[in-house]
Design a protein around this motif. Structure first.
Motif, PDB file in Angstrom:
ATOM      1  N   GLN B 138      -7.581  -7.921  -8.743  1.00 44.51           N
ATOM      2  CA  GLN B 138      -7.322  -6.649  -9.433  1.00 44.51           C
ATOM      3  C   GLN B 138      -5.826  -6.327  -9.439  1.00 44.51           C
ATOM      4  OE1 GLN B 138     -10.270  -3.677  -8.048  1.00 44.51           O
ATOM      5  NE2 GLN B 138     -11.494  -4.458  -9.752  1.00 44.51           N
ATOM      6  N   TRP B 141      -4.290  -8.443 -12.081  1.00 48.31           N
ATOM      7  CA  TRP B 141      -4.528  -7.956 -13.442  1.00 48.31           C
ATOM      8  C   TRP B 141      -3.609  -6.779 -13.770  1.00 48.31           C
ATOM      9  CZ3 TRP B 141      -6.747 -10.620 -17.046  1.00 48.31           C
ATOM     10  CH2 TRP B 141      -6.967 -10.002 -18.289  1.00 48.31           C
ATOM     11  N   GLU B 182      -2.537 -25.984 -14.800  1.00 46.01           N
ATOM     12  CA  GLU B 182      -1.126 -25.692 -14.905  1.00 46.01           C
ATOM     13  C   GLU B 182      -0.998 -24.332 -15.563  1.00 46.01           C
ATOM     14  OE1 GLU B 182       1.114 -28.374 -17.351  1.00 46.01           O
ATOM     15  OE2 GLU B 182       3.020 -27.709 -16.504  1.00 46.01           O
TER      16      GLU B 182
ATOM     17  N   SER C  87     -14.387 -22.126 -17.619  1.00 43.51           N
ATOM     18  CA  SER C  87     -13.955 -20.769 -17.333  1.00 43.51           C
ATOM     19  C   SER C  87     -12.476 -20.726 -16.939  1.00 43.51           C
ATOM     20  CB  SER C  87     -14.808 -20.199 -16.193  1.00 43.51           C
ATOM     21  OG  SER C  87     -14.268 -18.978 -15.773  1.00 43.51           O
ATOM     22  N   ASN C  89      -9.801 -17.553 -15.969  1.00 42.54           N
ATOM     23  CA  ASN C  89      -9.886 -16.126 -15.686  1.00 42.54           C
ATOM     24  C   ASN C  89      -9.236 -15.268 -16.764  1.00 42.54           C
ATOM     25  OD1 ASN C  89      -8.436 -13.614 -14.311  1.00 42.54           O
ATOM     26  ND2 ASN C  89     -10.408 -13.968 -13.318  1.00 42.54           N
ATOM     27  N   LEU C  90      -8.026 -15.626 -17.186  1.00 40.68           N
ATOM     28  CA  LEU C  90      -7.279 -14.763 -18.098  1.00 40.68           C
ATOM     29  C   LEU C  90      -7.993 -14.581 -19.432  1.00 40.68           C
ATOM     30  CD1 LEU C  90      -4.674 -13.246 -18.844  1.00 40.68           C
ATOM     31  CD2 LEU C  90      -3.675 -15.443 -19.494  1.00 40.68           C
ATOM     32  N   THR C  93     -11.496 -12.913 -19.086  1.00 42.75           N
ATOM     33  CA  THR C  93     -11.413 -11.472 -18.833  1.00 42.75           C
ATOM     34  C   THR C  93     -11.146 -10.721 -20.133  1.00 42.75           C
ATOM     35  OG1 THR C  93     -10.523 -11.922 -16.636  1.00 42.75           O
ATOM     36  CG2 THR C  93     -10.206  -9.699 -17.498  1.00 42.75           C
ATOM     37  N   LYS C  94     -10.219 -11.234 -20.910  1.00 46.22           N
ATOM     38  CA  LYS C  94      -9.886 -10.544 -22.162  1.00 46.22           C
ATOM     39  C   LYS C  94     -11.082 -10.488 -23.107  1.00 46.22           C
ATOM     40  CE  LYS C  94      -5.041 -10.488 -22.117  1.00 46.22           C
ATOM     41  NZ  LYS C  94      -3.762 -10.613 -22.800  1.00 46.22           N
ATOM     42  N   HIS C 133     -14.126 -13.250  -9.042  1.00 44.11           N
ATOM     43  CA  HIS C 133     -12.792 -12.963  -9.561  1.00 44.11           C
ATOM     44  C   HIS C 133     -12.866 -12.338 -10.958  1.00 44.11           C
ATOM     45  CE1 HIS C 133     -11.477 -16.331  -6.680  1.00 44.11           C
ATOM     46  NE2 HIS C 133     -11.354 -15.161  -6.102  1.00 44.11           N
ATOM     47  N   SER C 136     -13.676  -8.747 -10.864  1.00 39.64           N
ATOM     48  CA  SER C 136     -12.541  -7.941 -10.420  1.00 39.64           C
ATOM     49  C   SER C 136     -11.582  -7.662 -11.569  1.00 39.64           C
ATOM     50  CB  SER C 136     -11.781  -8.666  -9.305  1.00 39.64           C
ATOM     51  OG  SER C 136     -12.658  -9.000  -8.264  1.00 39.64           O
ATOM     52  N   THR C 137     -11.254  -8.711 -12.305  1.00 40.18           N
ATOM     53  CA  THR C 137     -10.259  -8.528 -13.353  1.00 40.18           C
ATOM     54  C   THR C 137     -10.842  -7.755 -14.548  1.00 40.18           C
ATOM     55  OG1 THR C 137     -10.765 -10.821 -13.962  1.00 40.18           O
ATOM     56  CG2 THR C 137      -8.743 -10.453 -12.766  1.00 40.18           C
ATOM     57  N   GLU C 141      -9.483  -4.204 -15.890  1.00 38.67           N
ATOM     58  CA  GLU C 141      -9.155  -3.963 -17.295  1.00 38.67           C
ATOM     59  C   GLU C 141      -9.923  -2.744 -17.825  1.00 38.67           C
ATOM     60  OE1 GLU C 141      -7.012  -5.145 -19.323  1.00 38.67           O
ATOM     61  OE2 GLU C 141      -7.760  -4.395 -21.238  1.00 38.67           O
ATOM     62  N   ASN C 244      -2.214 -20.164 -22.129  1.00 43.10           N
ATOM     63  CA  ASN C 244      -1.180 -20.921 -21.440  1.00 43.10           C
ATOM     64  C   ASN C 244      -1.662 -21.655 -20.197  1.00 43.10           C
ATOM     65  OD1 ASN C 244       0.925 -20.618 -23.113  1.00 43.10           O
ATOM     66  ND2 ASN C 244       1.737 -18.793 -22.118  1.00 43.10           N
ATOM     67  N   VAL C 245      -2.760 -21.196 -19.656  1.00 41.69           N
ATOM     68  CA  VAL C 245      -3.287 -21.886 -18.469  1.00 41.69           C
ATOM     69  C   VAL C 245      -4.022 -23.132 -18.949  1.00 41.69           C
ATOM     70  CG1 VAL C 245      -4.772 -21.711 -16.467  1.00 41.69           C
ATOM     71  CG2 VAL C 245      -3.538 -19.696 -17.275  1.00 41.69           C
ATOM     72  N   LYS C 246      -3.533 -24.288 -18.506  1.00 43.79           N
ATOM     73  CA  LYS C 246      -4.128 -25.538 -18.975  1.00 43.79           C
ATOM     74  C   LYS C 246      -4.923 -26.189 -17.849  1.00 43.79           C
ATOM     75  CE  LYS C 246      -1.457 -26.186 -22.918  1.00 43.79           C
ATOM     76  NZ  LYS C 246      -1.346 -24.738 -23.152  1.00 43.79           N
TER      77      LYS C 246
END
Lengths: 623, 293, 400
Positions: B138, B141, B182, C87, C89-90, C93-94, C133, C136-137, C141, C244-246
């Motif tokens: 959290q 975020w 990455e 999955s 996270n970024l 979540t969006k 996780h 949480s995110t 949001e 961007n997370v690869k």
């Protein structure tokens, strides 16, 4: 590939002294040790001496660490009393050997190696850093290779790196000696097995009991039936707030008649004099009422644990002058009386509310074992291989003359000589065996300690005999009667020692180091002239399983020992002789459970024996 | 020049080990009698940050929200990671915060750290008292940082400004997966309990020892590195922190009642040897061994 | 008493589905099952028509959408893209947050509610490495509350009097989700509520009421091929920087502890406490006799006893934990030694074919979840078992 001038392998007292000395000489050196922290693999008896021989020079610990050593190092106590006890059951005849202990000595301090080596490491690392070197714990060296004129060190943990010279200080079970083939494994005739327990005892109680001052210490040695008829001797040394109690046994004597090392150490602890030395007040928790609800049982259990911890800690502080002063200074308690009344109220609460009992018993903190090389028999005649120099236990160098057992100071002396030799080679960029190895060999040969490994010192003998002049001579067997008479006269002693030295230790040892000398004579002395010592309580001696449970390990799931001859007579004896009972016989084969291994090397002779990988294995807290 | 700016958020937690922990008779934790320490997961996070210090010379700030005595946890963390700066966010109005309100304070605090914008923020996997594991993600975020959870290993590409991390994914009923990702910096990493830093060269090990020594010295006079902020100094809106900023409340705490029996047990008295023999026969039958008559 | 008007802005229960390559993680179906039961009761009680909505992200997942309907969802909203294969996270979540407040999707699922719809009423996530996780995110949001590791759920109208939430006045919070969370000891249950601030000084709405659910607790519904529902595709707004997370690689690893290849599992708990080391060694021997793997209860993984480091590092480790915070096992034979039977543990072993418990206390809860209860101290029982096993083995060998 990264490059450094010198690699020192092994972070015991000798390796650390080599690092400090090289740094003092402004040379870059990196010390590699397999233990998680420096000191965690080290065990000693232990007394650390500083010597001033009449002829020749030795390099002492304070020469290496300079002025701060005596004032700053975590030394336990300055040994001011040194007493040998001949034992037979509960009869004891005591001989004050303080003069022999002080013979050519600047000092002798009791030490615990974990603490002391950590301090050495701190000092040595600080100096080494200035030269671009330092100490790396948790790394295990697995091989050294030579490619043209490059020496490459390979470890289990790090990328390989290149060095110009190596000092091998990896102890009695030196893997470097093994992988380079510099020497054979030591035989049982060449070794002693030492077993020790560290026992807790609050400071002021100890001082009163041993009749010593706040900074003084006592060493008590034992010979006679206390060793269960093995060639060897027991000891109790006072540390700051602990005792080191244990014994050393000639390994050959154990092989002849195997006894479990823990049984042997228990025999020491059960001697009435030792029992009285180690006793203390101990809290015993009551069984928890099983009829209570589960949560309540758990709560009680945790509550009692916490109270006992607090009681114990506070009591230790109360009996420690500095601890007490600090606590009062911190403002937590106003006075000594207030601390005392808090201790009393804790014990009151424990006994009233939780039915705990307070009894006379003793508290064992750590069980350990180690092999000790007898330098008379096994020192390396040429302590090097190519550009690798061996020091201390790794080179089989230690002094074993009657009650005189010295290793730490010998290792430090060797280390300085090795460091000086390497520094000289760096200056000339010449690491050939005649410029480095042979020079080091001669240098070590010059050491008075080497002399002590080769011949009898008649002055020491005189000091020893003078100290034992009250021992009734008539019981000292016919064979010894004549020797004693010979030795007691100045002129004849000179002649006799001269003659003995011509004969050489090799031929003398079987006569001198016999059951008769180590057991029968002291037993007879005790029987005839000893006084009875009594002790009424029964110490709760932990089982070997409990002792192992108390030790800290980070187990390496790859076994570092491989049994080569599962059916051999030697391996069968390991079932008894392994100090932590790692061996068992299943279907006529000797099997290994390496998890309890304390890396003493007792089984090394007929096994493929390596140290565990970095950070793995035993992690001694006292040492 | 500092090439990498890192922060760690940590927590002061009760020491749950035997001999230190104390429980009330209703089974709840007796906080007054239980010593508090740096939480074990916070300690792992500190280790992970220290890896950046050793390997990349990173600058480290540590922050925590808690009572004034939480400075002890900061000191313990500094001892592990050789922190350059310690932050304590302490105010009565923060009390009773749930994870969202805690994240608000931590986010604001991280913004006040000296290094300026952070490249990586580390946090523990979860607290051993709260055990929610929500505060880290959290906070991430709210900061707008890429979140990477259950990290067991990581390295930084300083040129590309990316982090390459290995994550341990365990899903019930499935195999475990190690995922290598990455992500561009800045990133927020929660460190898996199994994390172990690997230093593979002599030089790295020597740097490790050097920084560890510095950490020892710094932690001894940790107050020199410590800044304490109250709500006003942080500049947080009281409506978003503490109890007012917490969507959730604890409604009640009760003992878990006994569940209904799912099987009907046959009871065997252990003192009857013959019965035990029958049990063993039964075991053989169940396991498909040879049936013995 | 006042009823807050905005209550009308929240609808439906959203369940976030997790899957591996299109195969649902068991907890996903368990959540749907519990959601179905809760909403059936809810709709009956409040005479309403609120839905169980599954949210599914992934690639090639249309088949799974159908499946989710058969396991209890009224509707599935899915987002499909090669970018969503695994999955992250970024981006997850969006998208989930976008879907949660998307009115167009609701228009297709609950047209009668769409006018007022602002946010989901309730939201469920899995309490595992991903869902913990993600929940949480997403809730950060959506700026609402979240309770973690839940194993019981109740929906009720509650009268609340709270210093902050209601400024000390009694107020009714209708349709409140009571989220029960066991603490690690297994003794205590904490009920967590997510409530709007009705105190005028700090007034704020907090919806959805969300939680993460412990895997293995709730029963999934039996697959019902006659069920049907609505499937809605959501076309996510993917932005360059969100991708961007690869993921460079994914490697499947096997734990050193493999419960699945053993016919028998022996687990131990706090009952070893009187002499932990000796008792663990006894269990080792018994396991050897039965070729069983060794498991533990959660408290043991916290290393509550001081024993040999070897034993600690071998047995007191999280990968041996059986229960909600560890593995779920179903061997032919499960022997629980000195385990009292906290519900978290039971959840991990209740599918076992045959369960034997060894315990001196006939009142321990484990008795209700075993087939055979040997009443006695393990120190006494286990050696006899070992002896009998060896004896009978010998007999068998002789007969062979």
């Amino acid at each position: 590939m990264e490059r450094f001038d010198v690699a020192i392998i092994g972070g015991g007292s000798a390796g650390l002294a080599a690092l400090k000395q090289l740094s003092n000489l402004e040379k870059q050196a990196v010390l590699i040790d397999a233990g998680k922290t420096i000191g965690s693999k080290n065990v000693s008896g232990g007394i650390l001496y500083s010597k001033k021989p009449k002829n020749g020079k030795v390099y002492n610990v304070e020469d290496v660490y300079e002025d701060g050593f005596v004032s700053d190092a975590p030394l336990e106590r300055l040994i001011t009393k040194y007493i040998l006890h001949a034992t037979s059951k509960d009869k004891i005849f005591s001989i004050d050997l303080t003069s022999a202990h002080k013979y050519q000595a600047n000092f002798g301090y009791s030490v615990l190696l974990n603490k002391l080596n950590s301090w050495f490491a701190k000092e040595a690392a600080a100096s080494a850093q200035k030269q671009g070197g330092g100490i790396i714990p948790g790394v295990h060296v697995k091989s050294i290779t030579w490619q043209n004129d490059r020496t490459i060190v390979e470890t289990d943990e790090l990328d390989e790196f290149e060095v110009k010279a190596i000092i091998a200080a990896d102890g009695v079970n030196s893997e470097i000696a093994e992988i380079t083939g510099a020497r054979n494994k030591f035989t049982t005739e060449e070794l002693y097995q030492g077993v020790k327990v560290v026992v807790k005892l609050p400071e002021e109680i100890m001082e009163q009991r041993f009749e010593i001052g706040p900074n003084e210490g006592a060493a008590h040695l034992f010979a006679g039936d206390i060793t269960l008829n093995h060639i060897g001797g027991g000891f109790v040394y006072t540390n700051r707030d602990t005792l080191s109690a244990g014994a050393v046994y000639h390994y050959d004597s154990l092989i002849q008649k195997p006894d479990e090392p823990y049984t042997l150490v228990n025999a020491i602890l059960n001697n009435p004099m030792v029992k009285e030395f180690i006793k203390d007040e101990v809290a015993v928790k009551a069984d928890i009422d099983k009829s209570l609800p589960k949560e309540e049982q758990l709560r009680t259990r945790f509550a009692v644990s916490k109270l006992v911890n607090t009681w114990d800690e506070l009591r230790n502080v109360y009996y420690s002058p500095t601890g007490k002063a600090k606590l009062i200074e911190s403002g937590k308690y106003k006075s000594e009386t207030e601390i005392k009344s808090r201790i009393d109220s804790l014990s009151q609460e424990l006994s009233d509310k939780y039915k705990a009992k307070f009894v006379t018993d003793y508290v064992e903190l750590e069980y350990s074992a180690k092999l000790i090389p007898d330098g008379k028999r096994c020192r390396m005649k040429k302590p090097y291989y190519k550009n690798v120099l061996f020091v201390g236990d790794a080179a089989g160098r230690g002094i074993f003359v009657g009650p005189r057992i010295e290793g730490l100071n010998v290792g430090i002396d060797d280390a300085v000589r090795a460091a000086n030799a390497v520094a000289r080679s760096i200056d000339r960029n010449n690491f050939t065996h005649n410029y480095l190895g042979d020079y080091y060999t001669r240098f070590v040969e010059d050491s008075p300690y080497t002399r002590d490994m080769k011949e009898i010192d008649k002055d020491y003998l005189k000091t020893f005999l003078d100290a034992t002049k009250d021992v009734p001579k008539d019981i000292v067997g016919s064979r010894y009667g004549m020797i004693f008479r010979l030795m007691s006269s100045g002129t004849l002693r000179g002649l006799a020692v001269g003659f003995a030295n011509i004969l050489g230790y090799d031929r003398l040892l079987p006569i001198v180091e016999s059951v008769e000398t180590y057991v029968q004579v002291p037993v007879e002395i005790a029987e005839k002239s000893g006084t009875r010592v009594s002790s009424t309580y029964t110490p709760t001696i932990p089982t070997i399983a409990q002792r192992i449970a108390k030790l800290k390990y980070d187990d390496d799931n790859l076994s570092h020992i491989k049994v080569l001859h599962p059916k051999s007579e030697f391996m069968k004896k390991m079932v008894t002789l392994c100090p932590t009972r790692c061996y068992s016989i299943e279907n006529q084969d000797v099997m290994l459970q390496h998890e309890g291994c304390i890396e003493c090397g007792t089984c090394a002779k007929e096994t493929e024996w390596r140290h565990p990988r970095g950070e793995k294995g035993i992690n001694f807290q006292y040492g | 020049m500092v090439s990498l700016n890192t922060a760690i958020v940590i927590k002061l937690e009760p020491d749950f080990s035997e001999g230190n922990v104390s429980y009330n008779s209703d089974g709840t934790l007796n906080r007054a009698e239980t010593k508090s320490i740096l939480g074990p997961h916070s300690a792992v996070a500190s280790k992970a940050a220290f890896y950046s210090k050793v390997k990349y010379g990173a600058r480290i700030s540590v922050g925590t929200m808690g009572p004034p005595i939480a400075d002890y946890a900061l000191q313990q963390a500094q001892l592990i990671c050789d922190a350059d700066e310690l932050h304590l966010y302490s105010d009565r109005i923060f009390a009773g915060a749930d994870t969202l309100a805690t994240a608000e304070v931590l986010k604001t605090g991280i913004g006040k750290m000296e290094g300026g914008k952070m490249d990586i923020v580390f946090s523990g996997h979860r607290a051993s008292d709260g055990e929610t594991g929500q505060t880290g993600p959290q906070t991430a975020w709210k900061l707008g940082y890429t979140f990477l959870g259950n990290v067991i290993d990581y390295d930084i590409d300083l040129e590309k400004r990316t982090v390459i991390a290995k994550r341990l994914i365990t899903l019930q009923g499935f195999y475990d997966i190690i995922e290598e990702v990455e992500a561009p910096l800045p990133a927020f990493i929660t460190v898996d309990p199994s994390y172990k830093p690997a230093f593979n060269t002599v030089s790295q090990r020597l740097a490790f020892v050097k920084y560890q020594k510095e950490a020892n010295e710094r932690a001894q006079s940790y107050k020199k590195y410590l800044k304490v902020f109250n709500a006003q100094q942080l500049g947080v809106d009281p409506k978003f922190v503490g109890l007012p900023g917490s969507p959730t409340i604890v409604y009640k705490v009760e003992k878990i009642p006994k569940a209904k029996a799912s099987r009907k047990a046959e009871v065997v008295d252990a003192s009857d040897r013959g019965q035990i023999a029958k049990v063993v026969t039964r075991i053989h039958e169940i396991l498909g061994g040879i049936v013995i008559k | 008493m006042t009823m807050i008007t905005s209550e009308g802005s929240y609808r439906n229960l959203y369940v976030i589905i997790e899957h591996e390559e299109g195969k649902p993680i068991p907890v996903s179906l368990e959540m749907l099952g519990e959601a179905r039961r809760l909403m059936d009761d809810f709709n009956k009680k409040y005479s309403s028509n609120e839905k169980v909505v599954a949210i599914l992200l992934g690639n090639n997942i249309r088949k799974l959408c159908e499946e989710l309907l058969l396991y209890g969802a009224d509707a599935v909203i899915y987002a499909e893209s090669p970018e969503l294969q695994y999955s992250r996270n970024l981006i997850d979540t969006k998208i989930i947050s976008q879907i949660a407040i998307n009115k167009e999707c609701v228009a297709k699922i609950s047209p009668d509610y769409v006018e007022h719809f602002k946010k989901p009423r309730y939201m469920f996530f899995a309490a595992d490495n991903i869902g913990r996780h993600l929940s949480s995110t997403v809730l950060a949001e959506l700026e609402s509350g979240l309770a973690s590791d839940i194993n019981k759920l109740v929906i009720e109208d509650l009268e609340i009097k709270h210093e902050h939430k209601t400024k000390g006045q009694a107020m009714t919070y209708a349709k409140t989700l009571e989220m029960y969370r066991p603490d690690f000891s297994g003794f205590l249950w904490t009920t967590i509520l997510c409530l709007d601030n009705r105190n005028p000084a700090i007034e704020r709405e907090y919806h959805p009421q969300a939680c993460s659910i412990i895997p293995g607790v709730f029963q999934p519904l039996v697959r019902d091929s006659t069920r049907s529902g609505i499937i809605v595709e959501y076309i996510p707004k993917l932005e360059e920087q969100d991708l961007n997370v690869k993921i460079l690689s994914r490697k499947i690893i096997k734990s050193a502890v493999d419960f699945d290849i053993h016919k028998a599992i022996i687990s131990f708990g706090r009952g070893i406490k009187d002499s932990p080391e000796e008792n663990i060694k006894l269990i080792e021997q018994l396991a050897k006799e039965l070729d069983a793997e060794i498991g533990i209860s959660l408290p043991i993984s916290k290393k509550p006893y001081v024993v040999n480091e070897t034993i600690t590092s071998k047995y007191m480790t999280p990968d041996r934990v059986i229960g909600t915070s560890g593995r779920k096992v179903s061997p032919l034979l499960y022997i629980a030694v000195g385990i009292s039977g906290a519900m978290q543990h039971i959840a991990g072993m209740k599918e076992s074919e045959f369960v034997i418990a060894i315990n001196p206390d006939e009142n321990s809860p484990i008795k209700d979840d075993c087939d055979l209860f040997i009443k006695g101290r393990m120190e006494y029982v286990v050696p006899i078992l070992i002896e009998e096993l060896r004896k009978q083995k010998l007999v068998m060998e002789v007969r062979k």
